[in-house]
Design a protein around this motif. Structure first.
Motif, short mmCIF file in Angstrom:
data_model
loop_
_atom_site.label_atom_id
_atom_site.label_comp_id
_atom_site.label_asym_id
_atom_site.label_seq_id
_atom_site.Cartn_x
_atom_site.Cartn_y
_atom_site.Cartn_z
N ASP A 210 0.83 -1.20 0.00
CA ASP A 210 0.00 0.00 0.00
C ASP A 210 0.86 1.25 0.00
O ASP A 210 0.53 2.25 -0.64
N LYS A 211 1.99 1.20 0.69
CA LYS A 211 2.91 2.34 0.73
C LYS A 211 3.47 2.62 -0.66
O LYS A 211 3.55 3.78 -1.10
N VAL A 212 3.86 1.57 -1.38
CA VAL A 212 4.38 1.72 -2.73
C VAL A 212 3.31 2.26 -3.67
O VAL A 212 3.57 3.13 -4.51
N ARG A 213 2.08 1.74 -3.52
CA ARG A 213 0.97 2.22 -4.35
C ARG A 213 0.80 3.74 -4.21
O ARG A 213 0.66 4.46 -5.22
N LYS A 214 0.82 4.21 -2.98
CA LYS A 214 0.65 5.64 -2.75
C LYS A 214 1.81 6.44 -3.32
O LYS A 214 1.63 7.51 -3.91
N ALA A 215 3.03 5.90 -3.14
CA ALA A 215 4.21 6.59 -3.63
C ALA A 215 4.19 6.74 -5.16
O ALA A 215 4.67 7.74 -5.71
N LEU A 216 3.60 5.75 -5.84
CA LEU A 216 3.54 5.77 -7.30
C LEU A 216 2.30 6.51 -7.81
O LEU A 216 2.12 6.66 -9.03
N GLY A 217 1.44 6.94 -6.89
CA GLY A 217 0.24 7.66 -7.27
C GLY A 217 -0.83 6.80 -7.91
O GLY A 217 -1.68 7.28 -8.66
N ILE A 218 -0.82 5.49 -7.59
CA ILE A 218 -1.82 4.57 -8.14
C ILE A 218 -3.09 4.64 -7.30
O ILE A 218 -3.05 4.47 -6.07
N LYS A 219 -4.21 4.91 -7.94
CA LYS A 219 -5.47 5.07 -7.21
C LYS A 219 -6.10 3.73 -6.84
O LYS A 219 -6.77 3.61 -5.81
N PHE A 220 -5.91 2.73 -7.70
CA PHE A 220 -6.53 1.42 -7.43
C PHE A 220 -5.98 0.82 -6.14
O PHE A 220 -4.77 0.83 -5.89
N ASN A 221 -6.87 0.28 -5.31
CA ASN A 221 -6.49 -0.30 -4.02
C ASN A 221 -5.87 -1.69 -4.22
O ASN A 221 -6.52 -2.71 -4.03
N ILE A 222 -4.59 -1.70 -4.60
CA ILE A 222 -3.90 -2.96 -4.89
C ILE A 222 -3.89 -3.89 -3.69
O ILE A 222 -4.04 -5.11 -3.82
N ALA A 223 -3.73 -3.33 -2.50
CA ALA A 223 -3.64 -4.14 -1.28
C ALA A 223 -4.86 -5.03 -1.10
O ALA A 223 -4.77 -6.14 -0.55
N MET A 224 -6.01 -4.58 -1.60
CA MET A 224 -7.25 -5.35 -1.47
C MET A 224 -7.11 -6.73 -2.11
O MET A 224 -7.71 -7.71 -1.64
N LEU A 225 -6.33 -6.82 -3.17
CA LEU A 225 -6.15 -8.10 -3.86
C LEU A 225 -5.47 -9.13 -2.98
O LEU A 225 -5.58 -10.34 -3.22
N TYR A 226 -4.75 -8.67 -1.96
CA TYR A 226 -3.98 -9.57 -1.11
C TYR A 226 -4.69 -9.93 0.19
O TYR A 226 -4.11 -10.63 1.03
N LEU A 227 -5.94 -9.50 0.35
CA LEU A 227 -6.63 -9.78 1.60
C LEU A 227 -6.87 -11.27 1.83
O LEU A 227 -6.78 -11.76 2.95
N ALA A 228 -7.19 -12.00 0.76
CA ALA A 228 -7.38 -13.45 0.91
C ALA A 228 -6.07 -14.11 1.31
O ALA A 228 -6.05 -15.02 2.16
N ASP A 229 -4.97 -13.66 0.74
CA ASP A 229 -3.66 -14.20 1.08
C ASP A 229 -3.34 -13.92 2.55
O ASP A 229 -2.80 -14.78 3.26
N GLU A 230 -3.71 -12.73 3.02
CA GLU A 230 -3.49 -12.38 4.43
C GLU A 230 -4.36 -13.28 5.32
O GLU A 230 -3.94 -13.68 6.41
N LEU A 231 -5.55 -13.59 4.85
CA LEU A 231 -6.45 -14.46 5.60
C LEU A 231 -5.79 -15.81 5.89
O LEU A 231 -5.81 -16.30 7.02
N PHE A 232 -5.17 -16.37 4.88
CA PHE A 232 -4.52 -17.67 5.05
C PHE A 232 -3.21 -17.56 5.81
O PHE A 232 -2.81 -18.49 6.52
N LYS A 233 -2.52 -16.43 5.70
CA LYS A 233 -1.30 -16.23 6.49
C LYS A 233 -1.61 -16.20 7.99
O LYS A 233 -0.77 -16.54 8.82
#
Length: 273
Positions: A210-233
């Protein structure tokens, strides 16, 4: 598992959510998405482990499948009567919602509803508990009406006022600023507010993405794609949930403005930690 038996299918979701762009998505990207959302494991859970389970039973099976242990403090603060809006911080972006829903679902005989992202409607077992919200798609025009119907219903409502899961802000894992809808509508429909604090965090990778996304000015919430992965972690962990005393809707008078009262409730939630 045969493709036509899939309940969660990345390709079909992409086709339905972005039909004009789907054909330009490279195959390796689709394969990567299938992996990070754990498509095979999720479909095993839906089609075998928790087949036919819905509502609160479905939530319980999620906790069992992920070997999640929950320690709850303040159960005595859960109101026995009346309609309430239960508000919580959102550190995990998924498992916290499941755990809170399980606790409240058993207390209120399944009479609960989440205001959630409409993508979760792809999970049939969860769908009966959801008021789907998609503020950026075609459904956006219906957003106010759907929120209104939720608060006007006879359901106990569960909300995460931040609107997305916690981020690392100034070195601390905390919610972004809370949106005021939960407060405005709770006052309007005379719902008391019950604060809940859920103790937990995701991986450093999640916050760095999420930090990299903001630094690059990307509006799409990329971190959301990893929520399922976090669930299993987070599989096999023990979490602590604290329920605070109900705050009567009459508390929110003219002595403070709506933003100040919203921040007040947020402070109460974090004060439960």
């Amino acid at each position: 598992m045969q493709k036509d038996n899939l309940t969660v299918d990345v390709e079909n979701i992409l086709k339905s959510k972005a039909p004009d762009k789907y054909k330009y998505v490279p195959r390796f990207v689709i394969s990567y998405l299938k992996r990070i959302i754990h498509q095979d494991e999720v479909n095993y859970f839906l089609n075998d482990y928790a087949k036919g389970k819905e509502g609160v039973d479905f939530l319980d099976y999620v906790l069992s499948f992920l070997d999640t242990h929950l320690e709850v403090r303040g159960r005595e603060n859960l109101p026995d009567t009346g309609l309430n809006t239960f508000v919580s911080n959102h550190p995990l972006g998924g498992l916290d919602g499941v755990a809170i829903g399980s606790v409240l679902g058993h207390k209120y005989d399944g009479n609960i509803k989440y205001l959630v992202n409409d993508l979760l409607m792809n999970l049939p077992g969860l769908a009966p508990l959801c008021i789907p919200v998609n503020k950026t798609g075609n459904q956006s025009r219906n957003f106010p009406q759907m929120v209104e119907s939720g608060f006007a219903s006879d359901q106990q409502l569960i909300m995460f006022p931040a609107g997305l899961c916690s981020r690392r802000i100034n070195g601390q894992i905390t919610d972004p600023q809370w949106k005021k809808t939960f407060l405005v509508k709770s006052i309007q429909y005379r719902r008391n507010i019950v604060p809940i604090h859920f103790d937990g965090h995701n991986s450093n990778f999640f916050y760095n993405i999420d930090k990299v996304r903001k630094a690059l000015g990307i509006k799409f919430n990329i971190a959301m794609l990893y929520l399922a992965d976090e669930l299993f972690k987070n599989r096999g962990k023990t979490y602590h949930m604290t329920i605070g005393k109900p705050i009567p809707y009459t508390t929110f008078d003219k002595s403070r403005n709506t933003r100040q009262w919203c921040d007040y409730v947020r402070e109460i939630v974090y004060g439960l930690k």
